[in-house]
Design a protein around this motif. Structure first.
Motif, PDB file in Angstrom:
ATOM      1  N   ASP A 375       3.301   1.979   8.065  1.00 21.37           N
ATOM      2  CA  ASP A 375       1.876   1.817   8.396  1.00 21.37           C
ATOM      3  C   ASP A 375       0.960   2.508   7.378  1.00 21.37           C
ATOM      4  OD1 ASP A 375       2.879   0.533  10.592  1.00 21.37           O
ATOM      5  OD2 ASP A 375       2.628   2.250  11.947  1.00 21.37           O
ATOM      6  N   LEU A 376       1.513   3.057   6.332  1.00 19.66           N
ATOM      7  CA  LEU A 376       0.732   3.815   5.327  1.00 19.66           C
ATOM      8  C   LEU A 376      -0.128   4.885   6.009  1.00 19.66           C
ATOM      9  CD1 LEU A 376      -0.303   0.832   3.008  1.00 19.66           C
ATOM     10  CD2 LEU A 376       1.462   2.527   2.565  1.00 19.66           C
ATOM     11  N   ASP A 377       0.448   5.492   7.059  1.00 21.04           N
ATOM     12  CA  ASP A 377      -0.261   6.530   7.817  1.00 21.04           C
ATOM     13  C   ASP A 377       0.096   7.881   7.170  1.00 21.04           C
ATOM     14  OD1 ASP A 377      -1.129   8.442   9.584  1.00 21.04           O
ATOM     15  OD2 ASP A 377      -0.490   7.364  11.383  1.00 21.04           O
ATOM     16  N   TRP A 378      -0.728   8.290   6.238  1.00 25.02           N
ATOM     17  CA  TRP A 378      -0.398   9.467   5.429  1.00 25.02           C
ATOM     18  C   TRP A 378      -0.446  10.758   6.226  1.00 25.02           C
ATOM     19  CZ3 TRP A 378       2.008   8.334   1.175  1.00 25.02           C
ATOM     20  CH2 TRP A 378       1.822   7.061   0.646  1.00 25.02           C
ATOM     21  N   GLU A 379      -1.439  10.878   7.110  1.00 25.19           N
ATOM     22  CA  GLU A 379      -1.536  12.120   7.901  1.00 25.19           C
ATOM     23  C   GLU A 379      -0.277  12.313   8.751  1.00 25.19           C
ATOM     24  OE1 GLU A 379      -3.536  14.684   7.680  1.00 25.19           O
ATOM     25  OE2 GLU A 379      -4.442  13.593   6.018  1.00 25.19           O
ATOM     26  N   ASP A 403      -5.382   2.753  -0.125  1.00 25.46           N
ATOM     27  CA  ASP A 403      -4.635   3.368   0.984  1.00 25.46           C
ATOM     28  C   ASP A 403      -3.133   3.396   0.682  1.00 25.46           C
ATOM     29  OD1 ASP A 403      -4.275   0.661   1.107  1.00 25.46           O
ATOM     30  OD2 ASP A 403      -4.421   0.518   3.301  1.00 25.46           O
ATOM     31  N   THR A 404      -2.751   2.841  -0.469  1.00 22.12           N
ATOM     32  CA  THR A 404      -1.339   2.933  -0.877  1.00 22.12           C
ATOM     33  C   THR A 404      -1.167   4.240  -1.661  1.00 22.12           C
ATOM     34  OG1 THR A 404      -1.721   1.843  -2.986  1.00 22.12           O
ATOM     35  CG2 THR A 404      -1.244   0.419  -1.093  1.00 22.12           C
ATOM     36  N   CYS A 405      -0.062   4.396  -2.372  1.00 21.09           N
ATOM     37  CA  CYS A 405       0.055   5.565  -3.250  1.00 21.09           C
ATOM     38  C   CYS A 405       0.082   5.096  -4.703  1.00 21.09           C
ATOM     39  CB  CYS A 405       1.279   6.405  -2.894  1.00 21.09           C
ATOM     40  SG  CYS A 405       2.836   5.752  -3.491  1.00 21.09           S
ATOM     41  N   SER A 406      -0.054   6.004  -5.621  1.00 15.83           N
ATOM     42  CA  SER A 406      -0.214   5.619  -7.029  1.00 15.83           C
ATOM     43  C   SER A 406       1.107   5.173  -7.685  1.00 15.83           C
ATOM     44  CB  SER A 406      -0.844   6.764  -7.823  1.00 15.83           C
ATOM     45  OG  SER A 406      -0.079   7.923  -7.668  1.00 15.83           O
ATOM     46  N   MET A 407       2.172   5.140  -6.911  1.00 17.33           N
ATOM     47  CA  MET A 407       3.445   4.671  -7.464  1.00 17.33           C
ATOM     48  C   MET A 407       3.374   3.178  -7.818  1.00 17.33           C
ATOM     49  SD  MET A 407       6.588   5.508  -8.142  1.00 17.33           S
ATOM     50  CE  MET A 407       8.040   4.589  -8.607  1.00 17.33           C
ATOM     51  N   CYS A 408       2.859   2.360  -6.875  1.00 13.42           N
ATOM     52  CA  CYS A 408       2.768   0.907  -7.136  1.00 13.42           C
ATOM     53  C   CYS A 408       1.327   0.409  -7.032  1.00 13.42           C
ATOM     54  CB  CYS A 408       3.597   0.098  -6.141  1.00 13.42           C
ATOM     55  SG  CYS A 408       5.093   0.862  -5.574  1.00 13.42           S
ATOM     56  N   GLY A 409       0.434   1.209  -6.429  1.00  8.39           N
ATOM     57  CA  GLY A 409      -0.970   0.805  -6.307  1.00  8.39           C
ATOM     58  C   GLY A 409      -1.112  -0.516  -5.569  1.00  8.39           C
ATOM     59  N   ASP A 410      -1.812  -1.482  -6.205  1.00 10.36           N
ATOM     60  CA  ASP A 410      -2.043  -2.791  -5.575  1.00 10.36           C
ATOM     61  C   ASP A 410      -0.754  -3.553  -5.324  1.00 10.36           C
ATOM     62  OD1 ASP A 410      -4.646  -2.369  -5.571  1.00 10.36           O
ATOM     63  OD2 ASP A 410      -5.132  -3.612  -7.327  1.00 10.36           O
ATOM     64  N   LEU A 411       0.275  -3.173  -6.024  1.00 10.73           N
ATOM     65  CA  LEU A 411       1.552  -3.897  -5.870  1.00 10.73           C
ATOM     66  C   LEU A 411       2.434  -3.254  -4.784  1.00 10.73           C
ATOM     67  CD1 LEU A 411       2.380  -4.540  -9.636  1.00 10.73           C
ATOM     68  CD2 LEU A 411       1.218  -6.050  -8.026  1.00 10.73           C
ATOM     69  N   CYS A 412       1.791  -2.558  -3.863  1.00 11.05           N
ATOM     70  CA  CYS A 412       2.537  -1.887  -2.784  1.00 11.05           C
ATOM     71  C   CYS A 412       3.329  -2.924  -1.981  1.00 11.05           C
ATOM     72  CB  CYS A 412       1.553  -1.159  -1.869  1.00 11.05           C
ATOM     73  SG  CYS A 412       2.322  -0.452  -0.421  1.00 11.05           S
ATOM     74  N   ALA A 413       4.621  -2.817  -2.004  1.00  9.27           N
ATOM     75  CA  ALA A 413       5.495  -3.781  -1.328  1.00  9.27           C
ATOM     76  C   ALA A 413       5.181  -3.850   0.171  1.00  9.27           C
ATOM     77  CB  ALA A 413       6.956  -3.380  -1.548  1.00  9.27           C
ATOM     78  N   LEU A 414       4.970  -2.695   0.762  1.00 14.38           N
ATOM     79  CA  LEU A 414       4.722  -2.657   2.209  1.00 14.38           C
ATOM     80  C   LEU A 414       3.466  -3.445   2.554  1.00 14.38           C
ATOM     81  CD1 LEU A 414       5.482   1.136   2.642  1.00 14.38           C
ATOM     82  CD2 LEU A 414       6.817  -0.727   3.620  1.00 14.38           C
ATOM     83  N   LYS A 415       2.418  -3.259   1.726  1.00  9.99           N
ATOM     84  CA  LYS A 415       1.140  -3.909   1.978  1.00  9.99           C
ATOM     85  C   LYS A 415       1.231  -5.424   1.730  1.00  9.99           C
ATOM     86  CE  LYS A 415      -3.652  -2.841   1.279  1.00  9.99           C
ATOM     87  NZ  LYS A 415      -4.624  -2.047   0.578  1.00  9.99           N
TER      88      LYS A 415
HETATM   89  S1  SF4 Z   1       5.563   0.633  -1.680  1.00  6.11           S
HETATM   90 FE1  SF4 Z   1       4.880   1.707  -3.506  1.00  6.11          FE
HETATM   91  S2  SF4 Z   1       2.679   2.013  -3.252  1.00  6.11           S
HETATM   92 FE2  SF4 Z   1       3.483   1.414  -1.276  1.00  6.11          FE
HETATM   93  S3  SF4 Z   1       3.796   3.393  -0.306  1.00  6.11           S
HETATM   94 FE3  SF4 Z   1       5.745   2.804  -1.207  1.00  6.11          FE
HETATM   95  S4  SF4 Z   1       5.761   3.752  -3.216  1.00  6.11           S
HETATM   96 FE4  SF4 Z   1       3.648   3.836  -2.468  1.00  6.11          FE
END
Ligand code: SF4
Length: 428
Positions: A375-379, A403-415
């Motif tokens: 859920d990208l729920d960081w807290e 709301d993703t992290c800087s590892m993949c940014g817009d290419l966040c697989a989860l999103k």
């Molecule tokens: S898929 Fe990538 S951008 Fe999304 S939370 Fe995981 S590492 Fe971060």
């Protein structure tokens, strides 16, 4: 009456109740295991200690070693380390001080923390004489009694270092001989005096003292291997045969025990070591330093120890002694203690994920984390993390508006997958 005596009589004591509640285990099961010696709850009858269960069905416990050396004597710094260890989740601390006013250090540590405190009384006995081998057996037993009277909850005694294990050591081709400090004192004393180890020869007297104060005995492994090449040899297993016999005698005397183990062990010998120790010591709770799985990583031994600890936990280790990054190099700093503890906590949790009695509770945490990640729920992720502050700091240092992290940014697989399902209005 000792806790073990009470447990054998069917009494569920307040300590047993507290442990059962904390562990989510039925009090009668805890009582049964204490009576059998499968769980130890080290609480000296002279001290108000927070009861902690170590052993079967119990979550994996962590000890933090602190204490002065003869080269570094700063009592305030050691007290800070003790408090930090408790705050960072240690379940016990051991005062291994060898420098300065040992009575003052111990008294202050006992007052500084609520968790069980352990010591190695032979360090004090040795400190009472100019050279170690001049200590007398009275010095050794007096030190044990003194610590017991002060409220120390468990003491390490290297009672398994005896003439028998010494003979095995002589016949062995060990590279590093003895690396346990208490083991080396005992061995040097035996060679100098031509007598057997007083803690072994007069073990019944040791039991009398322990019983009077309901103090737990941590049966030390003086023959623990100091390098992976020495991991599974005769001196080590000879000592474990003896320790198994001493566990039996302790249980008969209603004195709680746990058994200490190696040391340095390569990955493929850990199962042999742990199961061997458990079998020889009648399934007594097992307390390990590491094991460290390679000798060439000074500076990273908190990691080599955690790798070994996790694997040892798969086979039955109950109590991990934290290893710090300064292992083999120097007296640990406060930062080293924190780092060592956090890494050991990671190892302990991985053990609990598969440990009977704990796995369901441990799995709940991982499942919650998986959902928070999805859920990208960081807290929520920071709240569940073993060190949420560290996790937050890393994310914030390279954070973007996303709301993703800087590892993949817009290419966040989860999103991407979540949005794809939503567009197609497929429930997932
Ligand atoms: S898929 Fe990538 S951008 Fe999304 S939370 Fe995981 S590492 Fe971060």
């Amino acid at each position: 009456m000792t806790l073990m005596e009470d447990a054998k009589r069917g009494i569920i004591t307040p300590s047993i109740e507290t442990v059962a509640k904390a562990e989510g285990i039925d009090p009668e099961t805890v009582r049964f295991c204490v009576a059998k010696g499968l769980i130890a709850i080290p609480v000296n009858n002279r001290r108000e200690t927070l009861p902690i269960g170590i052993g079967k069905y119990m979550s994996t416990k962590i000890n933090a070693n602190i204490g002065t050396s003869r080269d570094c004597i700063d009592i305030d710094a050691e007290i800070e380390k003790a408090k930090a260890a408790e705050a960072f989740g240690a379940h016990a601390v051991m005062d291994l001080s060898t420098g300065g006013n040992l009575d003052e250090i111990r008294t202050r540590i006992l007052k500084s923390v609520n968790i069980p405190v352990g010591t190695v009384p032979i360090y004090q006995a040795a400190a009472s004489r100019k050279i170690v081998v001049e200590m007398t057996s009275d010095d050794m037993f007096n030190a044990v009694r003194k610590h017991a009277k002060q409220g120390v909850d468990f003491v390490t005694v290297h009672a398994g270092v005896n003439l028998n294990s010494l003979e095995r050591l002589r016949q062995s081709d060990r590279i590093m001989n003895v690396v346990s400090r208490g083991g080396s004192f005992t061995l040097a004393w035996m060679l100098h005096n031509g007598e057997d180890n007083p803690f072994y020869a007069e073990f019944d007297y040791l039991l009398e003292i322990a019983k009077e104060y309901d103090m737990t005995l941590s049966l030390g492994d003086g023959m623990r291997p100091g390098c992976i090449a020495d991991a599974s040899d005769r001196p080590k297993f000879m000592e474990f045969i003896t320790l198994g016999e001493l566990v039996k005698r302790s249980r008969a005397a209603n004195v709680q025990t746990f058994v200490e183990g190696p040391g340095h062990v390569p990955l493929n010998e850990i199962e042999l070591s742990v199961r061997g120790m458990k079998e020889l010591c009648n399934e007594a709770p097992l307390y390990l330093l590491g094991p460290i799985v390679t000798d060439i990583a000074p500076g990273f031994d908190h990691i080599t120890g955690a790798i070994g600890g996790a694997i040892a936990g798969m086979h039955g280790t109950d109590f991990l002694c934290m290893v710090t990054p300064s292992e083999h190099l120097a007296l640990p700093t406060l930062e080293d203690i924190k780092e060592g503890l956090l890494v050991t906590k990671v190892a302990a949790h991985t053990i609990d994920l598969i440990k009977e009695g704990q796995r369901e509770r441990a799995w709940e945490k991982d499942l919650s984390m998986a959902c928070a990640r999805r859920d990208l729920d960081w807290e929520k992720q920071f709240e569940l993390a073993i060190d949420g502050n560290r996790a937050r700091k890393i994310r914030d240092a390279r954070r973007t508006e996303s709301d993703t992290c800087s590892m993949c940014g817009d290419l966040c697989a989860l999103k991407i997958v979540k949005e794809a399902f939503e567009k197609k209005k497929i429930e997932k």
